[in-house]
Write an enzyme that holds these catalytic residues in place. Structure first.
Site, mmCIF file in Angstrom:
data_model
loop_
_atom_site.group_PDB
_atom_site.id
_atom_site.type_symbol
_atom_site.label_atom_id
_atom_site.label_comp_id
_atom_site.label_asym_id
_atom_site.label_seq_id
_atom_site.Cartn_x
_atom_site.Cartn_y
_atom_site.Cartn_z
ATOM 1 N N LYS A 247 55.656 37.361 25.911
ATOM 2 C CA LYS A 247 54.566 37.147 24.704
ATOM 3 C C LYS A 247 53.455 36.298 24.959
ATOM 4 C CE LYS A 247 57.986 39.550 21.746
ATOM 5 N NZ LYS A 247 59.007 39.540 21.233
ATOM 6 N N THR A 276 71.476 44.648 37.812
ATOM 7 C CA THR A 276 70.339 45.130 37.604
ATOM 8 C C THR A 276 69.105 44.659 38.632
ATOM 9 O OG1 THR A 276 68.580 45.655 35.917
ATOM 10 C CG2 THR A 276 69.513 43.503 35.958
ATOM 11 N N THR A 277 68.166 45.410 39.022
ATOM 12 C CA THR A 277 67.201 44.854 39.927
ATOM 13 C C THR A 277 66.473 43.628 39.163
ATOM 14 O OG1 THR A 277 67.023 47.150 40.565
ATOM 15 C CG2 THR A 277 65.283 45.713 41.056
#
Ligand SMILES: *Cc1c(COP(=O)(O)O)cnc(C)c1O
Length: 406
Positions: A247, A276-277
């Site tokens: 954000k 996860t990568t």
């Protein structure tokens, strides 16, 4: 079993309710933010984006772009693995150090999104605590709700930002049970702030942990962008501070900061972190440049607050129903999902103004709204055009009728 029918019926139902989501195909223009090109069915059209969460325009900042290009030139495109298997790059280590220092915590941990950071950290922490009870604000983000559900612990939902209700719930439970108070510093649909100090006082009194989502505040509040907790001098009273790089920092990725042992536990046990990568080095380098820039520069924050206050003022002058918001978020009440979508379509097609309608389940039914996110690069002329256009749309669709009933 008619499988196709099940899916098409589900889609028809949300279409009938007026809350079917249509994605806008836009192309931002570097150096001209918040202007963009809309690829519409009838060709290309120039528009001004009023609903970007790139709150400060950092996604276009020259330092950030240069850092990303530099990283690609040095190390290539992807990270090449999970954090454990060749995917920890020097950029990840530097960014985690920077984030820990920003929030004055011992350690930080990066995730591929703010959503994942909440979901996997909350569920992992909840599972590690014996007989854990989570006290969760009723308006908490979906990522936190799913963290609680996957934590498979007891939960209590307290009324939004209501310390009194929270205390009633705390008092009713076993004093020996492990407890976490779960909340956000800024709620991004209404733009209101949590009573952070009161929640921390309750945490002390009832021996709870505190977990706070600062997603809509990091980069934007506090003298270094450390969020509302930094602004109020309360960072050391929150056990886990969670944030996003997607954000105000204009990139992508999420993180938590906490004590060394909490961070090490999440690092060691959270599936959403482990399997996860890791973030690409270029994204990580861009985020590092962005965090560092906003740590030392106050001009974006000052201008952002001024722009939000000015826009609210201009809207009130035109008798537009701005919902009460003390933050940078400017929500305008419509009160009906179909009219809300019509207003948004009309603004876009006739006035080149892009603001997404916000409908249920993101907000309660009857409080459908247009949610404006003014940023430092929206100038006076854009704001004039916006409020004049809104006034016309409000008249054409007779929106006051809906918003006053809501
Ligand atoms: C957007 C958002 C998130 C998720 O962050 P991403 O980085 O976009 O995945 C988490 N919490 C809140 C309150 C949010 O609004």
């Amino acid at each position: 079993m008619d499988y196709d029918r099940i899916f098409s019926d589900a889609i028809t139902a949300i279409k009938d309710e007026g809350r079917y989501r249509v994605f806008m195909d836009i192309e931002r223009k570097k150096g001209e933010f918040p202007s963009a090109t809309w690829h519409s069915e009838n060709g290309e059209k120039d528009i001004v984006v009023w609903c970007s969460n790139d709150y400060l325009g950092m996604g276009q900042h020259p330092d950030v772009i240069a850092a990303m290009k530099d990283a690609i030139d040095k190390v290539g495109a992807g990270s090449g693995g999970t954090r454990n298997i060749s995917g920890t790059h020097h950029y990840h280590v530097m960014l985690e150090e920077e984030l820990a220092s920003l929030h004055k915590k011992e350690a930080a941990l990066l995730f591929t999104s703010g959503y994942i950071s909440n979901e996997t950290s909350i569920s992992t922490i909840a599972k590690m605590l014996p007989n854990c009870i989570i006290y969760s604000d009723e308006l908490n983000h979906s990522s936190m709700i799913n963290g609680v559900l996957n934590g498979k612990c007891e939960k209590r939902i307290f009324m939004h930002n209501d310390a009194k209700h929270l205390e009633e719930l705390l008092r009713a439970d076993d004093p020996k049970a492990a407890k976490i108070i779960l909340f956000e510093s800024v709620y991004s649909m209404d733009g209101d702030f949590a009573p952070i100090k009161k929640f921390c006082d309750l945490a002390d009194k009832y021996n709870c942990m505190t977990y706070m989502d600062e997603v809509h505040a990091v980069g934007m509040y506090g003298p270094h962008g450390g969020g509302v907790a930094e602004e109020r001098g309360l960072m050391d009273r929150i056990d886990v501070i969670e944030g996003t790089l997607g954000k105000a920092y204009g990139m992508m990725g999420g993180y938590i900061t906490a004590s060394k042992d909490i961070v090490d536990s999440v690092r060691s046990f959270a599936p959403g972190f482990i399997f996860t990568t890791s973030l690409s080095p270029a994204i990580t380098a861009g985020a590092l440049a962005s965090v560092r820039h906003l740590k030392n520069s106050q001009v974006e924050r000052d201008r952002h607050q001024e722009r939000a206050a000015t826009l609210k003022h201009m809207m009130r002058d035109k008798k537009l129903p701005v919902m009460p918001s003390l933050s940078h978020i400017v929500p305008l009440l419509v009160g009906d999902p179909v009219i809300c979508k019509q207003a948004s379509d009309m603004l876009l097609e006739e006035y080149g103004i892009y603001v997404q309608p916000i409908n249920y389940p993101t907000v309660p039914r009857g409080t459908e709204r247009l949610r404006f996110a003014p940023n430092p690069l929206h100038d006076d002329e854009m704001m004039e055009h916006l409020v004049n256009s809104l006034q016309e749309v409000w008249q054409k669709l007779d929106i006051h009728k809906y918003s006053s009933a809501a």
